[in-house]
Design a protein around this motif. Structure first.
Motif, short mmCIF file in Angstrom:
data_model
loop_
_atom_site.label_atom_id
_atom_site.label_comp_id
_atom_site.label_asym_id
_atom_site.label_seq_id
_atom_site.Cartn_x
_atom_site.Cartn_y
_atom_site.Cartn_z
N LEU A 170 0.84 -1.20 0.00
CA LEU A 170 0.00 0.00 0.00
C LEU A 170 0.87 1.25 0.00
O LEU A 170 0.58 2.23 -0.71
N ALA A 171 1.96 1.22 0.78
CA ALA A 171 2.87 2.36 0.82
C ALA A 171 3.47 2.64 -0.55
O ALA A 171 3.59 3.79 -0.97
N LYS A 172 3.83 1.59 -1.28
CA LYS A 172 4.39 1.77 -2.62
C LYS A 172 3.34 2.34 -3.56
O LYS A 172 3.62 3.25 -4.36
N CYS A 173 2.14 1.84 -3.50
CA CYS A 173 1.04 2.33 -4.34
C CYS A 173 0.83 3.83 -4.12
O CYS A 173 0.71 4.61 -5.06
N ARG A 174 0.81 4.22 -2.86
CA ARG A 174 0.62 5.64 -2.54
C ARG A 174 1.81 6.49 -2.99
O ARG A 174 1.64 7.60 -3.49
N HIS A 175 3.01 5.96 -2.80
CA HIS A 175 4.22 6.71 -3.17
C HIS A 175 4.28 6.93 -4.68
O HIS A 175 4.63 8.02 -5.16
N LEU A 176 3.93 5.92 -5.46
CA LEU A 176 3.92 6.05 -6.92
C LEU A 176 2.99 7.17 -7.35
O LEU A 176 3.37 8.03 -8.16
N TYR A 177 1.78 7.16 -6.81
CA TYR A 177 0.80 8.20 -7.19
C TYR A 177 1.28 9.58 -6.76
O TYR A 177 1.23 10.55 -7.53
N ARG A 178 1.80 9.66 -5.54
CA ARG A 178 2.26 10.97 -5.03
C ARG A 178 3.42 11.51 -5.86
O ARG A 178 3.43 12.70 -6.22
N ALA A 179 4.38 10.66 -6.19
CA ALA A 179 5.55 11.13 -6.95
C ALA A 179 5.15 11.59 -8.35
O ALA A 179 5.62 12.63 -8.83
N MET A 180 4.29 10.83 -9.01
CA MET A 180 3.90 11.21 -10.38
C MET A 180 3.09 12.50 -10.40
O MET A 180 3.28 13.35 -11.27
N THR A 181 2.20 12.67 -9.43
CA THR A 181 1.42 13.91 -9.41
C THR A 181 2.28 15.11 -9.00
O THR A 181 2.05 16.23 -9.47
N GLN A 182 3.28 14.89 -8.17
CA GLN A 182 4.21 15.97 -7.84
C GLN A 182 5.04 16.36 -9.06
O GLN A 182 5.32 17.54 -9.28
N LEU A 183 5.42 15.40 -9.87
CA LEU A 183 6.13 15.71 -11.10
C LEU A 183 5.22 16.45 -12.08
O LEU A 183 5.70 17.29 -12.86
N ASP A 237 3.24 18.68 -11.17
CA ASP A 237 3.35 20.06 -10.70
C ASP A 237 4.59 20.75 -11.25
O ASP A 237 4.68 21.98 -11.27
N HIS A 238 5.58 19.97 -11.69
CA HIS A 238 6.82 20.51 -12.26
C HIS A 238 6.81 20.50 -13.79
O HIS A 238 7.85 20.67 -14.42
N GLY A 239 5.63 20.30 -14.38
CA GLY A 239 5.52 20.39 -15.83
C GLY A 239 5.60 19.07 -16.57
O GLY A 239 5.54 19.04 -17.80
N TRP A 240 5.72 17.95 -15.85
CA TRP A 240 5.77 16.64 -16.50
C TRP A 240 4.35 16.19 -16.87
O TRP A 240 3.42 16.34 -16.08
N ARG A 241 4.22 15.62 -18.07
CA ARG A 241 2.92 15.15 -18.52
C ARG A 241 3.02 13.72 -19.06
O ARG A 241 3.89 13.40 -19.87
N LEU A 242 2.12 12.88 -18.57
CA LEU A 242 2.05 11.49 -19.01
C LEU A 242 1.47 11.45 -20.42
O LEU A 242 0.39 11.98 -20.68
N TYR A 243 2.20 10.81 -21.35
CA TYR A 243 1.71 10.78 -22.73
C TYR A 243 1.59 9.37 -23.29
O TYR A 243 1.08 9.18 -24.40
N ASN A 244 2.04 8.37 -22.53
CA ASN A 244 1.93 7.01 -23.03
C ASN A 244 1.98 6.02 -21.88
O ASN A 244 2.84 6.12 -21.00
N THR A 245 1.05 5.08 -21.88
CA THR A 245 1.07 3.96 -20.93
C THR A 245 0.88 2.68 -21.71
O THR A 245 -0.03 2.57 -22.54
N THR A 246 1.75 1.71 -21.45
CA THR A 246 1.65 0.41 -22.11
C THR A 246 1.48 -0.66 -21.06
O THR A 246 2.21 -0.69 -20.07
N ASP A 247 0.51 -1.53 -21.26
CA ASP A 247 0.37 -2.71 -20.39
C ASP A 247 1.47 -3.70 -20.72
O ASP A 247 1.60 -4.12 -21.87
N ASN A 248 2.27 -4.05 -19.73
CA ASN A 248 3.24 -5.11 -19.95
C ASN A 248 2.61 -6.41 -19.46
O ASN A 248 2.77 -6.80 -18.30
N CYS A 249 1.90 -7.07 -20.36
CA CYS A 249 1.24 -8.33 -20.02
C CYS A 249 2.04 -9.53 -20.51
O CYS A 249 1.55 -10.66 -20.51
#
Length: 329
Positions: free
Chosen positions: A258-271, A273-285
Motif C-alpha cells: 500500500l505504501a508503494k502504491c501511494r508513493h507512486l501516485y504521489r511522486a507522479m502527481t508531484q512531477l 506540478d513541475h511540468g511533466w505530462r504522461l503521454y503514453n502507458t503500455t500494459d506489460n502483459c
C-alpha cells in the motif's frame, strides 16, 4: 623664462596624457556598458522565452472516476489502487511525432516510446545537439539504449546484475556501468552491488550543466525512489523524457504494498506540478501471455487488493518545463 616654458610644456603633455587616458577609459567603459546591456537583454529574452514556454503547459485534467475517494494517502487500499489505476490510463498529452524503439522482436518487451517533438528532443532539428541518456536496468536487453545511441546520443546504461565489465563500451557507443541506483551511495550493498544516487552519478560522470534528455528506469523496483530523487534534488527541470516500468505487487492491502502504491501516485502527481505530462502507458502483459496469449492487465485488476498478483505498466512522460540544465553539488 626657459624653465617656465619647460614647465608649461610638461604640464601640457601631462594634460594631453590625462585626456588620452580619459578617452581610452571612456571607450573601455562604454564597451563594458554595451556588453552589460547586451547581456541584460539576452537574459530578459531568455526569461521571456521560459515564461512563454511555461504558459503553454497543458493542464492536468481532473479524473472524474476518482471523485468521492478519500484524500491520497488516507484512502482505503481499494481506493488508493483505483486512483493509481485511473491515473496511469488517463493521458495528459498527445505526442504528435514519435516512435517505439528497441524491444524483443517476438513480443516487443524492452521497447519504449520516444516523443521526438523538437521541444522534447532537440536533435530533431539540431543535429549538433549533444543529447544525454541515463538508463537504469538492462536485464540483458540493450536494444532501446542502442537505438538512442545510434541517433547520436551519449548513453549510459546501469545495472549491477549484468555479467559485463564496468566501463564496457558497446558497438553502438553505449557505456555500461556495473552500478545500481539507490537512495544512498555504497560500494557494496546487501547483494554485494555497487550503488549510487542519481545526484552522485551526475557529478561523477561530469554531467553537471547538461540536460538529461532521456531518463529510463526498469529495475524491477525502486521506480518511485528514482522519481523522489528527481524531486528532492531539484532535477525535475533538467529531464526532458522519463520512461519507467512500474512494478506493482499485490496484495495492496499489505502495508508495504500500500505504501508503494501511494508513493507512486504521489511522486507522479508531484512531477505533474513541475511540468511533466504522461503521454503514453503500455500494459506489460508479456509475463501473463505465456499461458494465455490473449491475457490483458484488466484480468488481474480484481484480485490486486487482496491477492499476491502483479501489474506492470510502462509509463512515459515529457517535460514541458525543462528550463535549466542539471546542477548538483
Amino acid at each position: 623664462m626657459a624653465p617656465n616654458r619647460t614647465v608649461l610644456v610638461v604640464i601640457l603633455i601631462a594634460f594631453v596624457a590625462v585626456l588620452i587616458v580619459i578617452h581610452l577609459n571612456s571607450s573601455t567603459l562604454m564597451s563594458q556598458l554595451n556588453q552589460v546591456k547586451k547581456l541584460t537583454l539576452a537574459v530578459e529574452h531568455e526569461e521571456q522565452e521560459v515564461h512563454a514556454l511555461l504558459q503553454k503547459i497543458p493542464p492536468v485534467q481532473e479524473i472524474h472516476e476518482n471523485k468521492g475517494f478519500a484524500k491520497p494517502g488516507e484512502a482505503s487500499p481499494k481506493e488508493e489502487f483505483e486512483r493509481l489505476w485511473n491515473y496511469v490510463y488517463t493521458m495528459q498529452y498527445n505526442c504528435s511525432h514519435g516512435e517505439y524503439l528497441g524491444g524483443k522482436p517476438e513480443n516487443g518487451d524492452g521497447a519504449y516510446w520516444l516523443c521526438s517533438e523538437p521541444r522534447f528532443w532537440p536533435r530533431e532539428t539540431d543535429k549538433d545537439y549533444k543529447c544525454l541518456m541515463y538508463s537504469f536496468g538492462v536485464g540483458g536487453d540493450f536494444t532501446f539504449d542502442d537505438e538512442i545511441a545510434n541517433r547520436g546520443c551519449e548513453v549510459h546504461s546501469f545495472d549491477p546484475t549484468e555479467n559485463l565489465e564496468d566501463g564496457h563500451v558497446r558497438e553502438s557507443g553505449v557505456t555500461f556501468h556495473k552500478i545500481g541506483i539507490s537512495a544512498t551511495d555504497t560500494d557494496k550493498d546487501g547483494n554485494g552491488w555497487k550503488m549510487r544516487t542519481l545526484k552522485t552519478l551526475i557529478k561523477d560522470l561530469g554531467h553537471n550543466g547538461r540536460y538529461i534528455d532521456y531518463l529510463k528506469m526498469d529495475t524491477e523496483s525502486y521506480e518511485e525512489g528514482l522519481m523522489q530523487q528527481v524531486l528532492d534534488n531539484d532535477l525535475a527541470k533538467c529531464v526532458r523524457h522519463y520512461a519507467q516500468e512500474i512494478h506493482l505487487w499485490g496484495p495492496i492491502s499489505s502495508p508495504d504494498k500500500l505504501a508503494k502504491c501511494r508513493h507512486l501516485y504521489r511522486a507522479m502527481t508531484q512531477l505533474n506540478d513541475h511540468g511533466w505530462r504522461l503521454y503514453n502507458t503500455t500494459d506489460n502483459c508479456r509475463w501473463l501471455q505465456s499461458p494465455d496469449p490473449h491475457a490483458r492487465q484488466v484480468q488481474v485488476k480484481p484480485s490486486m487488493v487482496n491477492s499476491g498478483n502483479a501489474i506492470l505498466w510502462e509509463t512515459m512522460f515529457v517535460n514541458f518545463a525543462a528550463t535549466e540544465p542539471c546542477k548538483v553539488e
